[in-house]
Design a protein around this motif. Structure first.
Motif, PDB file in Angstrom:
ATOM      1  N   GLY B 244      21.650   2.777  48.156  1.00  0.00           N
ATOM      2  CA  GLY B 244      22.716   3.220  47.392  1.00  0.00           C
ATOM      3  C   GLY B 244      22.281   4.282  46.474  1.00  0.00           C
ATOM      4  O   GLY B 244      21.590   4.191  45.653  1.00  0.00           O
ATOM      5  N   GLY B 245      22.691   5.687  47.029  1.00  0.00           N
ATOM      6  CA  GLY B 245      22.252   6.503  46.297  1.00  0.00           C
ATOM      7  C   GLY B 245      20.786   6.887  46.162  1.00  0.00           C
ATOM      8  O   GLY B 245      20.469   7.939  45.316  1.00  0.00           O
ATOM      9  N   VAL B 246      20.031   6.561  46.951  1.00  0.00           N
ATOM     10  CA  VAL B 246      18.581   6.841  47.152  1.00  0.00           C
ATOM     11  C   VAL B 246      18.372   8.216  47.664  1.00  0.00           C
ATOM     12  O   VAL B 246      18.974   8.444  48.861  1.00  0.00           O
ATOM     13  CB  VAL B 246      17.725   5.866  48.222  1.00  0.00           C
ATOM     14  CG1 VAL B 246      16.429   6.294  48.226  1.00  0.00           C
ATOM     15  CG2 VAL B 246      17.845   4.621  47.474  1.00  0.00           C
ATOM     16  N   SER B 247      17.553   9.115  46.844  1.00  0.00           N
ATOM     17  CA  SER B 247      17.460  10.305  47.189  1.00  0.00           C
ATOM     18  C   SER B 247      16.080  11.250  47.119  1.00  0.00           C
ATOM     19  O   SER B 247      16.062  12.240  47.682  1.00  0.00           O
ATOM     20  CB  SER B 247      18.822  11.209  46.312  1.00  0.00           C
ATOM     21  OG  SER B 247      19.892  10.748  46.090  1.00  0.00           O
ATOM     22  N   THR B 248      15.382  10.558  46.570  1.00  0.00           N
ATOM     23  CA  THR B 248      13.968  10.890  46.250  1.00  0.00           C
ATOM     24  C   THR B 248      12.886   9.622  46.522  1.00  0.00           C
ATOM     25  O   THR B 248      13.388   8.671  46.629  1.00  0.00           O
ATOM     26  CB  THR B 248      13.746  11.211  44.976  1.00  0.00           C
ATOM     27  OG1 THR B 248      13.849  10.295  44.089  1.00  0.00           O
ATOM     28  CG2 THR B 248      14.835  12.280  44.509  1.00  0.00           C
ATOM     29  N   ALA B 249      11.617  10.291  46.601  1.00  0.00           N
ATOM     30  CA  ALA B 249      10.601   9.403  46.895  1.00  0.00           C
ATOM     31  C   ALA B 249      10.537   8.459  45.696  1.00  0.00           C
ATOM     32  O   ALA B 249      10.148   7.258  45.876  1.00  0.00           O
ATOM     33  CB  ALA B 249       9.031  10.240  47.094  1.00  0.00           C
ATOM     34  N   ARG B 250      10.621   8.826  44.580  1.00  0.00           N
ATOM     35  CA  ARG B 250      10.859   8.195  43.255  1.00  0.00           C
ATOM     36  C   ARG B 250      11.831   6.843  43.394  1.00  0.00           C
ATOM     37  O   ARG B 250      11.641   5.809  43.143  1.00  0.00           O
ATOM     38  CB  ARG B 250      10.763   8.759  41.947  1.00  0.00           C
ATOM     39  CG  ARG B 250       9.540   9.647  41.902  1.00  0.00           C
ATOM     40  CD  ARG B 250       9.615  10.569  40.473  1.00  0.00           C
ATOM     41  NE  ARG B 250       9.883   9.610  39.337  1.00  0.00           N
ATOM     42  CZ  ARG B 250       8.676   9.275  38.669  1.00  0.00           C
ATOM     43  NH1 ARG B 250       7.519   9.736  39.033  1.00  0.00           N
ATOM     44  NH2 ARG B 250       8.521   8.769  37.622  1.00  0.00           N
ATOM     45  N   ASP B 251      12.744   7.195  43.991  1.00  0.00           N
ATOM     46  CA  ASP B 251      14.059   6.372  44.182  1.00  0.00           C
ATOM     47  C   ASP B 251      13.621   5.334  45.007  1.00  0.00           C
ATOM     48  O   ASP B 251      13.922   4.027  44.708  1.00  0.00           O
ATOM     49  CB  ASP B 251      15.483   6.968  44.700  1.00  0.00           C
ATOM     50  CG  ASP B 251      16.023   7.962  43.906  1.00  0.00           C
ATOM     51  OD1 ASP B 251      15.519   7.869  42.344  1.00  0.00           O
ATOM     52  OD2 ASP B 251      16.878   8.730  44.086  1.00  0.00           O
ATOM     53  N   VAL B 252      12.809   5.636  46.198  1.00  0.00           N
ATOM     54  CA  VAL B 252      12.446   4.636  47.063  1.00  0.00           C
ATOM     55  C   VAL B 252      11.635   3.537  46.359  1.00  0.00           C
ATOM     56  O   VAL B 252      11.663   2.372  46.526  1.00  0.00           O
ATOM     57  CB  VAL B 252      11.737   5.207  48.238  1.00  0.00           C
ATOM     58  CG1 VAL B 252      11.150   4.355  49.079  1.00  0.00           C
ATOM     59  CG2 VAL B 252      12.714   5.999  49.127  1.00  0.00           C
ATOM     60  N   ILE B 253      10.548   4.202  45.712  1.00  0.00           N
ATOM     61  CA  ILE B 253       9.602   3.206  44.911  1.00  0.00           C
ATOM     62  C   ILE B 253      10.171   2.392  43.700  1.00  0.00           C
ATOM     63  O   ILE B 253      10.076   1.190  43.763  1.00  0.00           O
ATOM     64  CB  ILE B 253       8.462   4.101  44.120  1.00  0.00           C
ATOM     65  CG1 ILE B 253       7.602   4.695  45.449  1.00  0.00           C
ATOM     66  CG2 ILE B 253       7.747   3.236  43.324  1.00  0.00           C
ATOM     67  CD1 ILE B 253       6.704   5.814  44.827  1.00  0.00           C
ATOM     68  N   GLU B 254      11.244   3.051  43.217  1.00  0.00           N
ATOM     69  CA  GLU B 254      12.057   2.236  42.405  1.00  0.00           C
ATOM     70  C   GLU B 254      12.895   1.079  42.771  1.00  0.00           C
ATOM     71  O   GLU B 254      12.857   0.048  42.498  1.00  0.00           O
ATOM     72  CB  GLU B 254      13.113   3.144  41.570  1.00  0.00           C
ATOM     73  CG  GLU B 254      13.569   2.517  40.144  1.00  0.00           C
ATOM     74  CD  GLU B 254      14.510   3.401  39.358  1.00  0.00           C
ATOM     75  OE1 GLU B 254      14.173   4.686  39.449  1.00  0.00           O
ATOM     76  OE2 GLU B 254      15.134   2.857  38.630  1.00  0.00           O
ATOM     77  N   MET B 255      13.396   1.193  44.121  1.00  0.00           N
ATOM     78  CA  MET B 255      14.206   0.181  44.860  1.00  0.00           C
ATOM     79  C   MET B 255      13.276  -0.608  45.113  1.00  0.00           C
ATOM     80  O   MET B 255      13.672  -1.981  45.186  1.00  0.00           O
ATOM     81  CB  MET B 255      14.912   1.007  46.048  1.00  0.00           C
ATOM     82  CG  MET B 255      16.049   0.291  46.705  1.00  0.00           C
ATOM     83  SD  MET B 255      17.203  -0.433  45.448  1.00  0.00           S
ATOM     84  CE  MET B 255      18.757   0.756  45.848  1.00  0.00           C
ATOM     85  N   MET B 256      12.070  -0.431  45.663  1.00  0.00           N
ATOM     86  CA  MET B 256      10.992  -1.681  46.069  1.00  0.00           C
ATOM     87  C   MET B 256      10.742  -2.258  44.671  1.00  0.00           C
ATOM     88  O   MET B 256      10.207  -3.615  44.976  1.00  0.00           O
ATOM     89  CB  MET B 256       9.960  -0.786  46.996  1.00  0.00           C
ATOM     90  CG  MET B 256      10.414  -0.052  48.165  1.00  0.00           C
ATOM     91  SD  MET B 256       9.245   0.379  49.528  1.00  0.00           S
ATOM     92  CE  MET B 256       8.631  -0.884  50.075  1.00  0.00           C
ATOM     93  N   MET B 257      10.330  -1.565  43.678  1.00  0.00           N
ATOM     94  CA  MET B 257      10.237  -2.198  42.407  1.00  0.00           C
ATOM     95  C   MET B 257      11.102  -3.477  41.977  1.00  0.00           C
ATOM     96  O   MET B 257      11.083  -4.163  41.225  1.00  0.00           O
ATOM     97  CB  MET B 257       9.783  -1.566  41.452  1.00  0.00           C
ATOM     98  CG  MET B 257       8.385  -0.988  41.576  1.00  0.00           C
ATOM     99  SD  MET B 257       8.131   0.376  40.255  1.00  0.00           S
ATOM    100  CE  MET B 257       6.340   0.818  40.559  1.00  0.00           C
ATOM    101  N   ALA B 258      12.540  -3.079  42.632  1.00  0.00           N
ATOM    102  CA  ALA B 258      13.722  -3.899  42.054  1.00  0.00           C
ATOM    103  C   ALA B 258      13.375  -4.898  43.183  1.00  0.00           C
ATOM    104  O   ALA B 258      14.530  -5.939  42.999  1.00  0.00           O
ATOM    105  CB  ALA B 258      14.944  -2.991  42.510  1.00  0.00           C
ATOM    106  N   GLY B 259      12.680  -4.848  44.222  1.00  0.00           N
ATOM    107  CA  GLY B 259      12.598  -5.976  45.069  1.00  0.00           C
ATOM    108  C   GLY B 259      12.886  -5.664  46.460  1.00  0.00           C
ATOM    109  O   GLY B 259      12.714  -6.695  47.473  1.00  0.00           O
ATOM    110  N   ALA B 260      13.321  -4.554  47.048  1.00  0.00           N
ATOM    111  CA  ALA B 260      13.634  -4.198  48.462  1.00  0.00           C
ATOM    112  C   ALA B 260      12.410  -4.014  49.205  1.00  0.00           C
ATOM    113  O   ALA B 260      11.308  -3.659  48.591  1.00  0.00           O
ATOM    114  CB  ALA B 260      14.331  -2.883  48.495  1.00  0.00           C
TER     115      ALA B 260
END
Lengths: 242, 301
Positions: B244-260
């Motif tokens: 959902g809206g992931v566009s950058t490497a930082r978004d990937v890490i943030e999504m994984m910190m949310a539990g993905a």
């Protein structure tokens, strides 16, 4: 692909002439388009290639919304990120020795590149250009500079023949047709030139412009087609004109 | 070389970056831009029992920080996907594939799952019960816990590969749907699909989309997606693929910190065909900056 703007000037109230330098190696045919990334806008803007050289690109665009309005503020020296060489473009081999190129308004620009390609192929194109009124006429002198005869129609009769491009057809001799412009114009042409080899360049609202999103699909005689990928140029018999 | 690998229900991906279904076709359009083998996996175009043309155009509308689409599951149908698209894809990508399956009835989901689960390269079935662009199907199954559970059970009964249910954000409580899928035997979850949205053309005084409404995707929905991944991973114990809206490497890490456990990239592919490889190249650099040695050490905050 990074391009640099060398010129961005108005041709009429609404039509602008954008010239750029950059690597045009991906452009293989006239009638292809580029996708322009604009700061502040999520989607790229698809703009037809008007003409190109090995390191130069000319885009003639019409201001239709906020994105193209923003493009008018681009300055020489500004960088622009483009995806180039998109779409199939016109195949000059489909056209005969005396093709008629019909442009309606901002449908005209890709026909300039096509005209150049046809001249290189030893063919003798002529141009039929339709506008609403004299003040909206643009690019016709560029064709004439190539030695190509241009017939102009205007809806209000303020320049050339009064009426639609189809009103000028009976007075012209041609063995094939390439057209770009509003869908009603393309449909009227298709009805008027039955049996003549014809290529039509379509317009559709696009997402990606390179075939991934399926945003611009149309039904054709041979199944679903993406205007951005299998098109934007289709043979007349492929299109479902209903 | 940093270890970017992640595991989803026993399936190891060399990195967590997966192009999302519906933004990547069957990979052909991107193979001219980069080597698809850079990707962790590919969730290919949502497949239905029969070929579908989809909705009338315009199907696309721009939004601040994103876009609407009302494509409506255009695809060549499961038989054509198996006979033509998957063999062609195999030449471009040798890693594990995620088969995204849509349907208008439980039987249709089951038939597609039965056929696609037999495909060797398909390692995960992603069951789309959340398409907002079709009537009588898609999202109807994803907005009711009982219906979501029914599809999950039916697909699980025929699947020999892990089954991930793709959830809709267009619900009051996504954790209720997530728990229903988990209880019905889902191996994992994918979320979120697009948010139902609309734009009006001020000049024409008409909706921009021929189908009136469409699914909103792009960076604008990232905070919503992140919140829902966080809520769902707090409510279930099965793995979640975040999107959902992931566009950058930082978004990937943030999504994984949310539990993905892994992340899909959707709309970003459409505005930058190099979005996924760029993210994969930047990921180790961002990990270094953040003192992350392995993605496996990232846990839900």
């Amino acid at each position: 692909m990074r391009f640099e703007i060398t010129e961005n000037e108005p041709l009429t109230d609404a039509v602008w002439d954008l010239r750029l330098t950059g690597d045009t190696g991906a452009i293989t045919r006239p009638g292809q388009f580029v996708q322009v990334a604009l700061p502040g806008f999520y989607l790229r803007r698809p703009i037809s290639v008007c003409a190109w050289g090995p390191a130069s690109l000319r885009l003639v665009y019409k201001v239709l919304g906020q994105g193209t309005e923003a493009m008018t503020h681009l300055q020489p020296g500004d960088a622009l990120d483009l995806l180039t060489g998109l779409g199939n473009g016109f195949d000059p081999a489909v056209l005969g020795d005396s093709p008629l190129l019909v442009g309606g308004g901002v449908g005209l620009p890709p026909l300039l590149g096509l005209a150049e390609a046809l001249l290189r192929a030893g063919k003798t194109p002529q141009v039929l250009a339709g506008f609403n009124r004299a003040e909206e006429v643009f690019l016709t002198e560029d064709f004439r500079a190539l030695g190509i005869p241009v017939v102009i129609t205007t809806l209000d009769g303020s320049l050339g023949l009064k009426g639609l491009v189809t009103d000028a057809l009976p007075s012209l001799r041609f063995d094939s047709l390439a057209a770009c412009g509003p869908l009603p114009m393309l449909k009227a042409l298709h009805r008027a030139v039955q049996g003549v080899p014809a290529l039509y360049s379509l317009e559709e609202r696009m997402g990606c412009g390179f075939g991934a999103c399926m945003g611009c699909s149309i039904e054709t005689a041979s199944g679903p087609a993406r205007v951005c990928r299998e098109g934007p140029v289709f043979r007349g018999e492929e299109l479902m004109w209903a | 070389m940093k270890d970017l690998s992640v595991t989803l229900s026993g399936v190891t991906l060399k990195n967590p970056v997966i192009p999302a279904s519906g933004t990547f076709g069957f990979g052909q359009e991107f193979a001219g831009w980069y080597d698809l083998n850079l990707l962790g996996s590919i969730s290919f175009k949502g497949t239905t029992g029969e070929a579908r043309f989809g909705n009338p155009t315009p199907r696309i509308a721009e939004c601040p920080a994103g876009m609407l689409n009302s494509v409506g599951l255009q695809n060549p149908g499961v038989d054509h996907v198996i006979s033509e698209e998957l063999p062609a894809m195999r030449k471009l990508f040798s890693g594990p594939l995620i088969a995204n399956i849509s349907g208008f009835s439980v039987d249709e989901y089951v038939r597609c799952a039965q056929l696609l689960t037999r495909e060797e390269q398909v390692e995960i079935l992603e069951i789309n019960i959340s398409c907002p662009n079709v009537r009588h199907g898609g999202m109807a199954f994803g907005t009711d816990p009982a219906a979501a559970a029914e599809v999950t059970r039916a697909v699980k009964a025929v699947a020999t590969k892990p089954v991930y249910m793709k959830l809709s954000p267009n619900v009051t409580d996504i954790t209720a749907i997530a728990r229903a899928c988990e209880e019905a035997g889902a191996d994992g979850l994918s979320l979120i699909n697009t948010l139902l949205g609309m734009r009006i053309d001020l000049n024409r005084r008409k909706p921009v989309l021929a189908n009136v409404m469409g699914g909103y995707s792009g960076p604008g929905i990232f905070p919503v997606a992140l919140r829902m991944v966080y809520q769902v991973t707090g409510a279930v114990s099965i793995p979640v693929i975040g999107m959902g809206g992931v566009s950058t490497a930082r978004d990937v890490i943030e999504m994984m910190m949310a539990g993905a456990k892994a992340v899909q990239v959707g709309a970003a592919n459409l505005v930058d065909p190099m979005a996924c490889p760029n993210i994969i190249v930047r990921l180790p650099e961002e990990m270094d900056r953040l003192g992350i040695h392995s993605l496996r050490e990232i846990t839900r905050v």
